[in-house]
Design a protein around this motif. Structure first.
Motif, PDB file in Angstrom:
ATOM      1  N   ALA A 134       0.831  -1.208   0.000  1.00  0.00           N
ATOM      2  CA  ALA A 134       0.000   0.000   0.000  1.00  0.00           C
ATOM      3  C   ALA A 134       0.861   1.252   0.000  1.00  0.00           C
ATOM      4  N   LEU A 135       1.939   1.239   0.781  1.00  0.00           N
ATOM      5  CA  LEU A 135       2.844   2.393   0.816  1.00  0.00           C
ATOM      6  C   LEU A 135       3.534   2.580  -0.531  1.00  0.00           C
ATOM      7  N   ALA A 136       3.947   1.467  -1.139  1.00  0.00           N
ATOM      8  CA  ALA A 136       4.626   1.551  -2.436  1.00  0.00           C
ATOM      9  C   ALA A 136       3.705   2.133  -3.497  1.00  0.00           C
ATOM     10  N   ILE A 137       2.441   1.722  -3.498  1.00  0.00           N
ATOM     11  CA  ILE A 137       1.506   2.236  -4.494  1.00  0.00           C
ATOM     12  C   ILE A 137       1.142   3.686  -4.193  1.00  0.00           C
ATOM     13  N   THR A 138       0.997   4.026  -2.910  1.00  0.00           N
ATOM     14  CA  THR A 138       0.676   5.402  -2.525  1.00  0.00           C
ATOM     15  C   THR A 138       1.736   6.367  -3.044  1.00  0.00           C
ATOM     16  N   ILE A 139       2.992   5.948  -2.976  1.00  0.00           N
ATOM     17  CA  ILE A 139       4.088   6.770  -3.505  1.00  0.00           C
ATOM     18  C   ILE A 139       4.208   6.591  -5.019  1.00  0.00           C
ATOM     19  N   GLY A 140       3.992   5.359  -5.477  1.00  0.00           N
ATOM     20  CA  GLY A 140       4.245   5.032  -6.874  1.00  0.00           C
ATOM     21  C   GLY A 140       3.267   5.630  -7.863  1.00  0.00           C
ATOM     22  N   VAL A 141       1.991   5.773  -7.492  1.00  0.00           N
ATOM     23  CA  VAL A 141       1.010   6.307  -8.439  1.00  0.00           C
ATOM     24  C   VAL A 141       1.307   7.763  -8.791  1.00  0.00           C
ATOM     25  N   MET A 163       4.464   7.797 -10.928  1.00  0.00           N
ATOM     26  CA  MET A 163       4.278   7.384 -12.316  1.00  0.00           C
ATOM     27  C   MET A 163       3.564   8.461 -13.131  1.00  0.00           C
ATOM     28  N   ALA A 164       2.619   9.162 -12.502  1.00  0.00           N
ATOM     29  CA  ALA A 164       1.946  10.255 -13.209  1.00  0.00           C
ATOM     30  C   ALA A 164       2.950  11.330 -13.620  1.00  0.00           C
ATOM     31  N   TYR A 165       3.869  11.669 -12.704  1.00  0.00           N
ATOM     32  CA  TYR A 165       4.911  12.638 -13.036  1.00  0.00           C
ATOM     33  C   TYR A 165       5.899  12.067 -14.051  1.00  0.00           C
ATOM     34  N   ALA A 166       6.255  10.783 -13.891  1.00  0.00           N
ATOM     35  CA  ALA A 166       7.218  10.161 -14.799  1.00  0.00           C
ATOM     36  C   ALA A 166       6.705  10.170 -16.235  1.00  0.00           C
ATOM     37  N   VAL A 213      -1.285  18.540 -12.608  1.00  0.00           N
ATOM     38  CA  VAL A 213      -1.029  17.233 -12.008  1.00  0.00           C
ATOM     39  C   VAL A 213      -0.815  17.388 -10.502  1.00  0.00           C
ATOM     40  N   THR A 214       0.005  18.353 -10.117  1.00  0.00           N
ATOM     41  CA  THR A 214       0.284  18.586  -8.697  1.00  0.00           C
ATOM     42  C   THR A 214      -0.983  18.955  -7.936  1.00  0.00           C
ATOM     43  N   ALA A 215      -1.808  19.804  -8.520  1.00  0.00           N
ATOM     44  CA  ALA A 215      -3.056  20.205  -7.860  1.00  0.00           C
ATOM     45  C   ALA A 215      -3.967  19.010  -7.632  1.00  0.00           C
ATOM     46  N   SER A 216      -4.027  18.102  -8.597  1.00  0.00           N
ATOM     47  CA  SER A 216      -4.902  16.927  -8.452  1.00  0.00           C
ATOM     48  C   SER A 216      -4.364  15.964  -7.395  1.00  0.00           C
ATOM     49  N   VAL A 217      -3.031  15.824  -7.326  1.00  0.00           N
ATOM     50  CA  VAL A 217      -2.433  14.963  -6.296  1.00  0.00           C
ATOM     51  C   VAL A 217      -2.705  15.537  -4.912  1.00  0.00           C
ATOM     52  N   LEU A 218      -2.554  16.843  -4.778  1.00  0.00           N
ATOM     53  CA  LEU A 218      -2.819  17.487  -3.495  1.00  0.00           C
ATOM     54  C   LEU A 218      -4.280  17.314  -3.082  1.00  0.00           C
ATOM     55  N   MET A 219      -5.188  17.475  -4.021  1.00  0.00           N
ATOM     56  CA  MET A 219      -6.605  17.272  -3.722  1.00  0.00           C
ATOM     57  C   MET A 219      -6.859  15.833  -3.279  1.00  0.00           C
ATOM     58  N   SER A 220      -6.196  14.879  -3.894  1.00  0.00           N
ATOM     59  CA  SER A 220      -6.361  13.472  -3.539  1.00  0.00           C
ATOM     60  C   SER A 220      -5.896  13.200  -2.113  1.00  0.00           C
ATOM     61  N   VAL A 221      -4.743  13.757  -1.761  1.00  0.00           N
ATOM     62  CA  VAL A 221      -4.193  13.561  -0.415  1.00  0.00           C
ATOM     63  C   VAL A 221      -5.111  14.182   0.632  1.00  0.00           C
ATOM     64  N   THR A 263      -6.371  12.016 -10.278  1.00  0.00           N
ATOM     65  CA  THR A 263      -5.074  12.196 -10.953  1.00  0.00           C
ATOM     66  C   THR A 263      -4.880  11.191 -12.083  1.00  0.00           C
ATOM     67  N   TRP A 264      -5.022   9.910 -11.772  1.00  0.00           N
ATOM     68  CA  TRP A 264      -4.680   8.875 -12.742  1.00  0.00           C
ATOM     69  C   TRP A 264      -5.560   8.943 -13.993  1.00  0.00           C
ATOM     70  N   VAL A 265      -6.862   9.024 -13.805  1.00  0.00           N
ATOM     71  CA  VAL A 265      -7.768   9.021 -14.967  1.00  0.00           C
ATOM     72  C   VAL A 265      -7.529  10.218 -15.878  1.00  0.00           C
ATOM     73  N   PRO A 266      -7.621  11.449 -15.381  1.00  0.00           N
ATOM     74  CA  PRO A 266      -7.478  12.570 -16.328  1.00  0.00           C
ATOM     75  C   PRO A 266      -6.054  12.831 -16.811  1.00  0.00           C
ATOM     76  N   PHE A 267      -5.036  12.508 -16.009  1.00  0.00           N
ATOM     77  CA  PHE A 267      -3.680  12.912 -16.377  1.00  0.00           C
ATOM     78  C   PHE A 267      -2.804  11.781 -16.895  1.00  0.00           C
ATOM     79  N   VAL A 268      -3.293  10.556 -16.845  1.00  0.00           N
ATOM     80  CA  VAL A 268      -2.581   9.428 -17.462  1.00  0.00           C
ATOM     81  C   VAL A 268      -3.333   8.926 -18.686  1.00  0.00           C
ATOM     82  N   TYR A 269      -4.660   8.859 -18.603  1.00  0.00           N
ATOM     83  CA  TYR A 269      -5.452   8.363 -19.728  1.00  0.00           C
ATOM     84  C   TYR A 269      -5.398   9.295 -20.930  1.00  0.00           C
ATOM     85  N   THR A 270      -4.947  10.519 -20.743  1.00  0.00           N
ATOM     86  CA  THR A 270      -4.859  11.485 -21.847  1.00  0.00           C
ATOM     87  C   THR A 270      -3.472  11.501 -22.485  1.00  0.00           C
TER      88      THR A 270
END
Length: 433
Positions: free
Chosen positions: A21-28, A31-34, A150-158, A283-290
């Motif tokens: 869970a920690l790995a995915i919390t950091i990894g998602v 990966m969006a930034y990567a 991307v950063t704004a969406s990650v912050l909203m998620s957290v 984050t993932w849907v709008p910023f990776v799927y596009t």
């Protein structure tokens, strides 16, 4: 019912437990930034060239304070907050029917307001008006301020995941069976409360369909506008961009129009609302799927009539399977069986389809989804494998989801599930898997 009986302690972990869970919390977010930096005109292509210099670039960037500051964009954050506020206000103001979800463990049913499709139409109308009045260059800001959004969406998620986790400790909360382990890292990620709400405003179902899913289409439109601005107008948008825009807009519109079908999915009925769903939705849907549309904005691809028709056929086939399978399932769950499909009845009294699309595989809708995902990547051509990240990731996601569902059904139906799998042996792709 005693509190411990209604909300039993979670003893079985998914995703390899707290470390996973920690790995995915950091990894998602990573990966969006990567994908944002690794497939970008600003860094020399998709992926950046030459490849041998990438590790040196990464080290140089993350060790530079200015690079970290560059992840934040105040204007992008304010625009993102305004967008989220718009979605909330549209939910509250626009008319919509109210439907009930499934019966919960406490015997209650949640009521949901249905107006995601009208919110989508309103957003498209406003966007079209801006482009018509001011030209395509007026809607390129999503491309230009990409990292900031991307950063704004990650912050909203957290923020949302943290707030929902904290609120889940209030008395009377119905917790998710899989998110009450007592481990902060794991429960924060999985989601501790099943249906966090503010009055009649259900946070989980709102995030599933509105701010991220609709933004997916708006981002694609912004990418098309960026391409149009560079190529001399809307008339010069490439056929590949039109295909991606058409395919994904149709997919989103279909999901929003069939909003009631959401309330029988695993995300709503089983999973709590934590960082997993928050960052996935926002984050993932709008910023990776596009990714495909963003790539085509700076690397136009002309397909020609033959390739365009072939890719269109792949998408149409996937959609036909996806919609046909979901239609059969929804009809059957609502007590209808217009095709006179065969089924088996379990000891619990539950009926499982064994013919039609659902006789070909246990999840034929996933097969349709994978075909559509492939069709969304094909317009980018074959110059880079990066734009095929989505279809690879999505196939892995659906296989994992199928396995989660298989385990849950084994626990639920016992030997009846074993009998069912003998009748329907293929998991997703008929005669293959």
């Amino acid at each position: 019912m005693a509190k411990s009986e209604l909300n039993p302690r979670t003893t079985k972990f998914e995703f390899l437990g707290p470390p996973g869970a920690l790995a995915i919390t950091i990894g998602v977010p990573f990966m969006a930034y990567a994908l944002s930096f690794g497939c970008s005109e600003a860094v020399g292509g998709c992926p950046p060239q030459p490849l041998s210099f990438i590790p040196d670039r990464v080290v140089a960037s993350v060790s530079n304070l200015d690079w970290w500051k560059g992840l934040w964009d105040t204007k992008a954050a304010l625009i993102y907050l305004a967008w989220y506020t718009f979605c909330v206000l549209a939910w509250a103001i626009l008319p919509g029917d109210r439907v009930q979800g499934i019966t919960l463990r406490n015997g209650q049913k949640k009521e949901y307001k249905i107006n995601a499709f009208s919110t989508f139409l309103l957003a498209l109308g406003i966007t079209s008006g801006i482009i018509y009045r001011y030209g395509p260059q007026a809607f390129t800001f999503l491309y230009e301020r990409w990292i900031g959004f991307v950063t704004a969406s990650v912050l909203m998620s957290v923020v949302q995941a943290a707030a929902c986790y904290a609120a889940s400790f209030q008395d009377g909360k119905l917790l998710a069976l899989g998110g009450n382990s007592g481990n902060f890292i794991y429960d924060f990620y999985i989601g501790r409360e099943l249906n966090p709400s503010i009055g009649s405003f259900d946070i989980k179902s709102f995030n599933e369909l509105r701010p991220g899913l609709i933004l997916w289409v708006l981002i694609n439109i912004s990418m098309a506008c960026e391409q149009a601005t560079r190529r001399g107008g809307l008339a010069n948008i490439t056929d590949s961009m039109w295909l991606v825009l058409a395919f994904q807009t149709w997919y989103v519109a279909d999901g929003l129009y069939n909003e009631p079908a959401l309330f029988t999915t695993m995300d709503i009925t089983t999973d709590g609302f934590g960082f997993m769903l928050a960052v996935g939705d926002l984050t993932w849907v709008p910023f990776v799927y596009t990714l495909q549309a963003r790539y085509l904005a700076f690397k136009p691809v002309e397909l020609g009539p033959m390739w365009t028709a072939a890719i269109f056929l792949v998408n149409a086939t996937g959609y036909y399977i996806f919609r046909g399978a979901n239609g059969e399932k929804n009809d059957f769950r609502n007590g209808k069986n217009p095709k006179n499909l065969q089924y088996m009845t379990t000891a619990r009294g539950t009926k499982l389809l064994t013919s039609g699309w659902w006789g070909l595989s246990q999840h034929p809708n996933y097969f349709g989804d994978i075909l559509m995902a492939l069709a969304w990547s094909l317009p980018t051509g074959f110059d880079t494998p990066v734009t095929y990240f989505y279809v690879i990731y999505f196939a892995v996601l659906l296989i994992h989801r199928q396995r989660r569902d298989d385990e849950a059904c084994h626990l639920k139906y016992g030997e009846d599930w074993v009998k069912y799998k003998k009748l329907v042996p293929y998991r997703i792709i008929p005669y293959i898997y």
